[in-house]
Design an enzyme around this catalytic site. Sequence first.
Site, PDB file in Angstrom:
ATOM      1  N   HIS A  59      22.488  27.750  60.264  1.00 11.53           N
ATOM      2  CA  HIS A  59      22.202  26.310  60.150  1.00 11.53           C
ATOM      3  C   HIS A  59      20.790  25.985  60.597  1.00 11.53           C
ATOM      4  O   HIS A  59      20.507  24.875  61.026  1.00 11.53           O
ATOM      5  CB  HIS A  59      23.185  25.513  60.998  1.00 11.53           C
ATOM      6  CG  HIS A  59      24.627  25.744  60.657  1.00 11.53           C
ATOM      7  ND1 HIS A  59      25.270  26.920  60.939  1.00 11.53           N
ATOM      8  CD2 HIS A  59      25.548  24.951  60.061  1.00 11.53           C
ATOM      9  CE1 HIS A  59      26.530  26.837  60.535  1.00 11.53           C
ATOM     10  NE2 HIS A  59      26.725  25.655  59.999  1.00 11.53           N
ATOM     11  N   HIS A 193      34.846  19.304  54.488  1.00 12.08           N
ATOM     12  CA  HIS A 193      34.124  18.337  55.312  1.00 12.08           C
ATOM     13  C   HIS A 193      32.823  17.921  54.641  1.00 12.08           C
ATOM     14  O   HIS A 193      32.243  18.670  53.864  1.00 12.08           O
ATOM     15  CB  HIS A 193      33.858  18.851  56.722  1.00 12.08           C
ATOM     16  CG  HIS A 193      32.929  20.026  56.879  1.00 12.08           C
ATOM     17  ND1 HIS A 193      33.131  21.245  56.278  1.00 12.08           N
ATOM     18  CD2 HIS A 193      31.794  20.174  57.604  1.00 12.08           C
ATOM     19  CE1 HIS A 193      32.181  22.097  56.637  1.00 12.08           C
ATOM     20  NE2 HIS A 193      31.341  21.462  57.433  1.00 12.08           N
TER      21      HIS A 193
END
Lengths: 287, 131
Positions: A59, A193
């Site tokens: 990330h 999500h």
Amino acid sequence: MATIVGAITTSHIPSIGKAIARNLQQDPYWKPFFDGYPRAQEWLKEVRPDVVVAFYNDHGLNYFLDALPTFGVGAAPEYRNADEGWGIPTLAPILGHQDLSWHVIEGLVDADFDVTTCQQMLVDHAVSLPFALLWPDAEAWPVRLVPITINTLQYPFPSPARCLGLGQAVGRAIESFDEDLRVVVFGTGGLSHQLDGTRAGHINKPFDLMCMEKLVDDPQALARYSALDLVREAGAQGFELVNWIAARGALTGAVSQVHSNYHIPISNTAAGLMVLENRPAAMARAA
Amino acid sequence: MAGYNEAFRDIPGTTVFDATQSRLGYHLNQFCMSLMKAENRAAFKADERAYLETFPMTPEQRQAVLDRDYNRMIALGGNIYFLAKIGATDGFSFQNLASKMTGMPEDEYKAMMVAGGRPIRGNRSKSDKDS
């Protein structure tokens, strides 16, 4: 020869790290999530892996937009976790298995997966949280690590079919490694999500449950989706499902489900966990 | 290729981080990445404007950061994985950021998540509102 004993797929939501740091495992919000993990921890004690090969998406700890590989493989002596700005305690370094890393890299390039090789690599919460969840009491990590990253940050993303193929090529490479190692494959991230925009909070339980079912016996069904399909159904960050698909691809034998858990929500995310056992083809033939 | 957002335009409320967005937001995202270091978080908190001046961002991007307007930051090339570091620096949970982006009060957003999340019906695609 190395043997792949199975796979664990799990969500890696950053707030899990805070919950562990604050001992919230029995808190009513967290309990249905954490209660999923003891069975997976027991299974790891039963199968005694030497190495974890982990598929995940970085990330922005190890890579930035300056140079962002579609697929990257770690070949480092050890992997450190570091401050990502979330306020999660960092984890102790995990030792690498450089011989297996290079064997996997060679196998992947032989199979036309032209990966980026990382002899220095930081691992973010997508690796550290599964380790913290699965070995909560470890004084030292009982396994070595081969990390494999899949780009889910910047389009174009690799297709789910390509990620399944990557996993299959990794599985073949592991099984041709000439050392008696027991290997467990991890796939982290998901499930449905969306973190960004006015659609944040998107959750798709029927889709997630279908994916968990297909992952056991019919991963090809999941590989047929496009990135657009996955964003539509599972949300913008639900694309992380490809890490699960790749992990499943590495299981080349007869696969059965040992355990699963699914809980909505942890923060903005539908949290999933699966433990899959792999009975390698060679063992099945010998039996 | 016209950009992935063209292909993804049927999905409501979603900006995908494609080449257009990545080129637009490079320095904005680099600023966010700098917040992984405690000393940079402290420098940013001490003087936000001065700290933002050290990155070659556009005035609109700097203003969006000062305003904590996350939807605007996304429109200007921010990627949520990086932008979240601003929220963390402010001491907010990710749910707080999500509630800001969706224009819902935080308690209402949290209640929606506990109740199973944003309903898929009507939110899957613009063209097929009934699915």
